[in-house]
Scaffold this motif. Structure first.
Motif, short mmCIF file in Angstrom:
data_model
loop_
_atom_site.label_atom_id
_atom_site.label_comp_id
_atom_site.label_asym_id
_atom_site.label_seq_id
_atom_site.Cartn_x
_atom_site.Cartn_y
_atom_site.Cartn_z
N VAL A 152 0.85 -1.18 0.00
CA VAL A 152 0.00 0.00 0.00
C VAL A 152 0.89 1.24 0.00
O VAL A 152 1.85 1.32 0.77
CB VAL A 152 -0.94 0.00 1.23
CG1 VAL A 152 -1.75 1.26 1.30
CG2 VAL A 152 -1.85 -1.21 1.20
N CYS A 153 0.57 2.20 -0.85
CA CYS A 153 1.33 3.45 -0.93
C CYS A 153 1.16 4.26 0.35
O CYS A 153 0.05 4.39 0.86
CB CYS A 153 0.86 4.26 -2.13
SG CYS A 153 1.65 5.88 -2.30
N TRP A 154 2.24 4.83 0.85
CA TRP A 154 2.18 5.63 2.06
C TRP A 154 1.47 6.96 1.81
O TRP A 154 0.90 7.54 2.74
CB TRP A 154 3.60 5.93 2.58
CG TRP A 154 4.39 6.81 1.66
CD1 TRP A 154 5.21 6.41 0.65
CD2 TRP A 154 4.41 8.24 1.64
NE1 TRP A 154 5.74 7.49 0.00
CE2 TRP A 154 5.26 8.65 0.59
CE3 TRP A 154 3.79 9.22 2.40
CZ2 TRP A 154 5.51 9.98 0.30
CZ3 TRP A 154 4.04 10.55 2.09
CH2 TRP A 154 4.89 10.92 1.05
N ASN A 155 1.45 7.43 0.59
CA ASN A 155 0.91 8.75 0.29
C ASN A 155 -0.59 8.73 -0.02
O ASN A 155 -1.36 9.49 0.57
CB ASN A 155 1.69 9.34 -0.89
CG ASN A 155 1.35 10.78 -1.15
OD1 ASN A 155 1.16 11.56 -0.23
ND2 ASN A 155 1.26 11.14 -2.41
N CYS A 156 -1.00 7.84 -0.93
CA CYS A 156 -2.41 7.83 -1.37
C CYS A 156 -3.15 6.57 -0.96
O CYS A 156 -4.34 6.44 -1.23
CB CYS A 156 -2.49 8.02 -2.88
SG CYS A 156 -1.87 6.61 -3.82
N GLU A 157 -2.46 5.62 -0.35
CA GLU A 157 -3.04 4.36 0.11
C GLU A 157 -3.57 3.48 -1.02
O GLU A 157 -4.43 2.64 -0.81
CB GLU A 157 -4.09 4.59 1.18
CG GLU A 157 -3.53 5.26 2.42
CD GLU A 157 -4.55 5.42 3.52
OE1 GLU A 157 -5.68 4.91 3.40
OE2 GLU A 157 -4.21 6.07 4.52
N ALA A 158 -3.06 3.68 -2.24
CA ALA A 158 -3.44 2.82 -3.37
C ALA A 158 -2.72 1.49 -3.26
O ALA A 158 -1.58 1.42 -2.78
CB ALA A 158 -3.09 3.50 -4.70
N ASP A 159 -3.38 0.42 -3.70
CA ASP A 159 -2.75 -0.90 -3.74
C ASP A 159 -1.78 -0.96 -4.91
O ASP A 159 -2.11 -0.54 -6.02
CB ASP A 159 -3.81 -1.99 -3.89
CG ASP A 159 -4.68 -2.12 -2.65
OD1 ASP A 159 -4.18 -1.83 -1.54
OD2 ASP A 159 -5.85 -2.49 -2.79
N ASN A 160 -0.59 -1.49 -4.65
CA ASN A 160 0.44 -1.62 -5.67
C ASN A 160 0.95 -3.05 -5.68
O ASN A 160 1.10 -3.66 -4.62
CB ASN A 160 1.62 -0.68 -5.38
CG ASN A 160 1.28 0.76 -5.62
OD1 ASN A 160 1.54 1.29 -6.67
ND2 ASN A 160 0.68 1.41 -4.63
N ASN A 161 1.22 -3.58 -6.85
CA ASN A 161 1.84 -4.90 -6.99
C ASN A 161 3.28 -4.70 -7.42
O ASN A 161 3.55 -4.02 -8.41
CB ASN A 161 1.10 -5.75 -8.03
CG ASN A 161 -0.27 -6.15 -7.55
OD1 ASN A 161 -0.56 -6.14 -6.37
ND2 ASN A 161 -1.12 -6.51 -8.48
N VAL A 162 4.20 -5.30 -6.67
CA VAL A 162 5.62 -5.20 -6.97
C VAL A 162 6.13 -6.60 -7.27
O VAL A 162 5.89 -7.54 -6.51
CB VAL A 162 6.40 -4.59 -5.78
CG1 VAL A 162 7.88 -4.51 -6.08
CG2 VAL A 162 5.85 -3.20 -5.45
N ASP A 168 7.85 3.05 -7.22
CA ASP A 168 6.97 4.21 -7.39
C ASP A 168 5.52 3.74 -7.49
O ASP A 168 5.21 2.76 -8.16
CB ASP A 168 7.34 5.00 -8.64
CG ASP A 168 8.69 5.66 -8.51
OD1 ASP A 168 9.08 5.99 -7.38
OD2 ASP A 168 9.36 5.85 -9.55
N CYS A 169 4.64 4.48 -6.82
CA CYS A 169 3.21 4.20 -6.85
C CYS A 169 2.68 4.43 -8.26
O CYS A 169 3.02 5.42 -8.92
CB CYS A 169 2.48 5.10 -5.86
SG CYS A 169 0.68 4.92 -5.88
N TRP A 170 1.82 3.53 -8.72
CA TRP A 170 1.25 3.67 -10.06
C TRP A 170 0.26 4.82 -10.12
O TRP A 170 0.03 5.39 -11.18
CB TRP A 170 0.58 2.36 -10.49
CG TRP A 170 -0.66 2.05 -9.70
CD1 TRP A 170 -0.72 1.35 -8.53
CD2 TRP A 170 -1.99 2.46 -10.00
NE1 TRP A 170 -2.02 1.29 -8.09
CE2 TRP A 170 -2.83 1.96 -8.97
CE3 TRP A 170 -2.57 3.18 -11.03
CZ2 TRP A 170 -4.20 2.17 -8.96
CZ3 TRP A 170 -3.94 3.38 -11.00
CH2 TRP A 170 -4.73 2.88 -9.97
N ASN A 188 8.10 4.80 -2.66
CA ASN A 188 7.84 4.00 -1.47
C ASN A 188 9.04 3.12 -1.17
O ASN A 188 9.77 2.73 -2.08
CB ASN A 188 6.62 3.11 -1.68
CG ASN A 188 5.34 3.90 -1.76
OD1 ASN A 188 4.67 4.09 -0.77
ND2 ASN A 188 4.99 4.38 -2.96
N THR A 189 9.23 2.76 0.07
CA THR A 189 10.29 1.86 0.50
C THR A 189 9.69 0.49 0.78
O THR A 189 8.65 0.39 1.43
CB THR A 189 10.98 2.39 1.77
OG1 THR A 189 11.44 3.72 1.51
CG2 THR A 189 12.13 1.52 2.18
#
Length: 54
Positions: A6-16, A35-37, A43-44
């Motif tokens: 989860v992105c720290w800034n916008c809380e969007a779900d991201n797949n890495v 980087d958040c999509w 993000n770390t």
């Protein structure tokens, strides 16, 4: 294998994507930062264990 974060800034779900490390398929190597999509914030990657993406 993809892992869900989860992105720290916008809380969007991201797949890495995690690259398998060596012969053992339960060990994966992920980038230190990604980087958040959605908002493009950097993000770390947290320490393991990681949640596989569905």
């Amino acid at each position: 294998m993809d892992f869900a974060f989860v992105c720290w800034n916008c809380e969007a779900d991201n797949n890495v994507w995690g690259k398998p490390r060596g012969f053992w398929t339960e060990l994966y190597e992920l980038p230190d930062e990604w980087d958040c999509w959605w908002c493009e914030a950097t993000n770390t990657t947290p320490p393991p264990p990681w949640t596989p993406a569905a």
